[in-house]
Design an enzyme around this catalytic site. Structure first.
Site, mmCIF file in Angstrom:
data_model
loop_
_atom_site.group_PDB
_atom_site.id
_atom_site.type_symbol
_atom_site.label_atom_id
_atom_site.label_comp_id
_atom_site.label_asym_id
_atom_site.label_seq_id
_atom_site.Cartn_x
_atom_site.Cartn_y
_atom_site.Cartn_z
ATOM 1 N N ASP A 225 9.591 2.804 1.434
ATOM 2 C CA ASP A 225 8.447 3.589 1.875
ATOM 3 C C ASP A 225 8.322 3.433 3.396
ATOM 4 O O ASP A 225 7.790 2.445 3.886
ATOM 5 C CB ASP A 225 7.193 3.089 1.155
ATOM 6 C CG ASP A 225 5.918 3.810 1.598
ATOM 7 O OD1 ASP A 225 5.942 4.473 2.650
ATOM 8 O OD2 ASP A 225 4.891 3.662 0.906
ATOM 9 N N PHE B 11 0.858 -1.186 0.000
ATOM 10 C CA PHE B 11 0.000 0.000 0.000
ATOM 11 C C PHE B 11 0.889 1.228 0.000
ATOM 12 O O PHE B 11 1.553 1.538 0.993
ATOM 13 C CB PHE B 11 -0.944 0.053 1.197
ATOM 14 C CG PHE B 11 -1.854 1.251 1.132
ATOM 15 C CD1 PHE B 11 -2.985 1.212 0.337
ATOM 16 C CD2 PHE B 11 -1.544 2.416 1.797
ATOM 17 C CE1 PHE B 11 -3.816 2.329 0.230
ATOM 18 C CE2 PHE B 11 -2.363 3.534 1.702
ATOM 19 C CZ PHE B 11 -3.504 3.485 0.915
ATOM 20 N N LYS C 281 2.991 11.207 6.895
ATOM 21 C CA LYS C 281 2.216 10.988 8.112
ATOM 22 C C LYS C 281 2.806 11.704 9.322
ATOM 23 O O LYS C 281 2.637 12.896 9.472
ATOM 24 C CB LYS C 281 2.035 9.496 8.352
ATOM 25 C CG LYS C 281 1.188 8.813 7.271
ATOM 26 C CD LYS C 281 0.763 7.433 7.663
ATOM 27 C CE LYS C 281 -0.005 6.733 6.542
ATOM 28 N NZ LYS C 281 -1.289 7.356 6.220
#
Length: 403
Positions: free
Chosen positions: A226, A141, A255
């Site tokens: 990531d 994801f 984030k």
């Protein structure tokens, strides 16, 4: 409850249904606690998918944001901003890397890395024009833009959104042999999450990341990691790669880099790659804005003390010790990394959604993924007593569903 129902009705009527939220309407939050519009308190056990690593309204981060609000929030990159320079230097020095490129969201960081890898492939590796290939991992994801879903095998993200971007392929996460076979002379990068978060906190096999690094160097391919969810102390170190001694060419952050106050993301890496970008070839009106830069520098200052990393280690050990006895008692498997866990609910006991709804009734907020899994990621500022209370709620809910 009337106000809660009104807000839910407004959202369901006027906002597109791209999420399936739990039926709670949050109005305020502090630390690990959130309060709904009716005044009921809930413990946040999701941290906005690890965007709230430092808790809600952390005083240091709020102070930095408020101070910058009184100065200037946005200049665009058409001009130099005084807050951006320190942020860029702070982030590079924190990670021991050469350069950074700021964006806003995690998906933008991934898109930026894809462009950078392709440019490197054409200008440095010598790949023929428009032939660059990038290899990712199945069940990944990285976001939901049209390019990124082309690398996904999740039907809910892909269906009816084609045609898909060429030059992107994926192999099973953890399968070195499959990765080796997928790399061709046109491969410019391998892109992966060191731990697959959305998939249910899936940890890599021992030695996998180190082998990916060895293989990418051997084949002259970039390694792009990531760390949008794993980074910023969530797993007990600033980056998860720090734990396994792997130094990628590019690291993607987002984030928690924005402290849960503003969207902040970045690609951080070597000058050999980031130095290829020239004016006009990539950018963002809001990327690197003064407000985001001020908050980002404050986040980095928190990480420099090591306190948050240590909290993740200590409370993570407590979390693991509380979860492991549930296996075989309504839970089929648990996977933990620092203060982060994936908990697979036994189908005989119920679904992840059912567990989430039962916990909501008890004042604990978690979220399900892939039907049977719940993800646990409380803010790193959670106390031993708060975590103990939360684990009691989970154990009692699982037991009640079994009964």
């Amino acid at each position: 409850m009337a106000r809660s129902h009104t807000v839910i009705d407004q959202i369901e009527t006027f906002a597109a249904h791209n999420y399936h939220p739990l039926p709670v309407v949050i109005e305020s939050a502090q630390g690990v606690w959130m309060t709904d519009v009716d005044g009921r308190r809930y413990m946040d056990f999701l941290s906005a998918y690890s965007a709230m690593n430092f808790g809600h309204n952390h005083p240091v981060l709020v102070e930095a944001a408020v101070a910058q609000l009184h100065k200037v929030c946005l200049t665009s990159r058409a001009f130099y901003a005084s807050a951006f320079g320190p942020f860029a230097q702070d982030l590079c020095e924190l990670l021991g890397m050469d350069m950074m490129l700021p964006m806003n969201t995690g998906a933008e960081a991934v898109e930026t890395a894809i462009k950078l890898a392709r440019k490197w492939g054409y200008q440095v590796k010598g790949v023929a024009p428009d032939a660059a290939e990038i290899v990712g991992m199945q069940d990944n994801f990285h976001g939901r833009t049209t390019t990124i879903i082309s690398l996904s095998n999740d039907d809910s993200a892909r269906a009816d959104f084609g045609p898909y971007t060429p030059g992107l392929t994926s192999v099973p996460f953890g399968d070195v042999d499959a990765l080796r076979a997928a790399i061709t002379p046109n491969t410019v990068a391998v892109l992966l999450e060191p731990i697959q978060g959305e998939a249910g906190v899936i940890l890599p096999p021992e030695g996998f990341l180190a082998e990916v690094r060895r293989l990418t160097r051997e084949r002259n391919v970039l390694m792009i990691v990531d760390e949008i969810q794993t980074g910023m102390a969530r797993t007990g170190t600033t980056l998860y790669c720090d734990q396994v001694g792997v130094e990628p060419d590019l690291v993607l952050l987002g984030k928690a880099l924005g402290g849960g106050i503003v969207p902040v993301s970045a690609v951080v890496g070597t000058r050999d790659v980031l130095g290829l970008i020239q004016p006009g070839q990539h950018g963002s009106t809001f990327g690197g804005n003064p407000l985001a830069s001020a908050v980002g520098s404050a986040v980095i200052a928190l990480l420099h003390t090591g306190e948050m990393q240590q909290r993740a280690v200590e409370r993570g050990a407590q979390l693991r010790a509380a979860l492991e006895p549930l296996v075989g008692h309504g839970v089929t498997e648990v996977r933990t990394a620092g203060l982060w866990a994936g908990v697979d609910i036994d189908p005989a006991a119920g679904t992840g959604r059912e567990v989430s709804e039962r916990l909501l009734e008890r004042g604990l907020l978690v979220k399900d993924t892939h039907v049977q899994t719940i993800r646990i990621a409380p803010p790193l500022v959670i106390t031993e007593g708060e975590l103990e209370w939360a684990m009691v709620q989970l154990a009692e809910v699982v037991e009640s569903l079994r009964s």
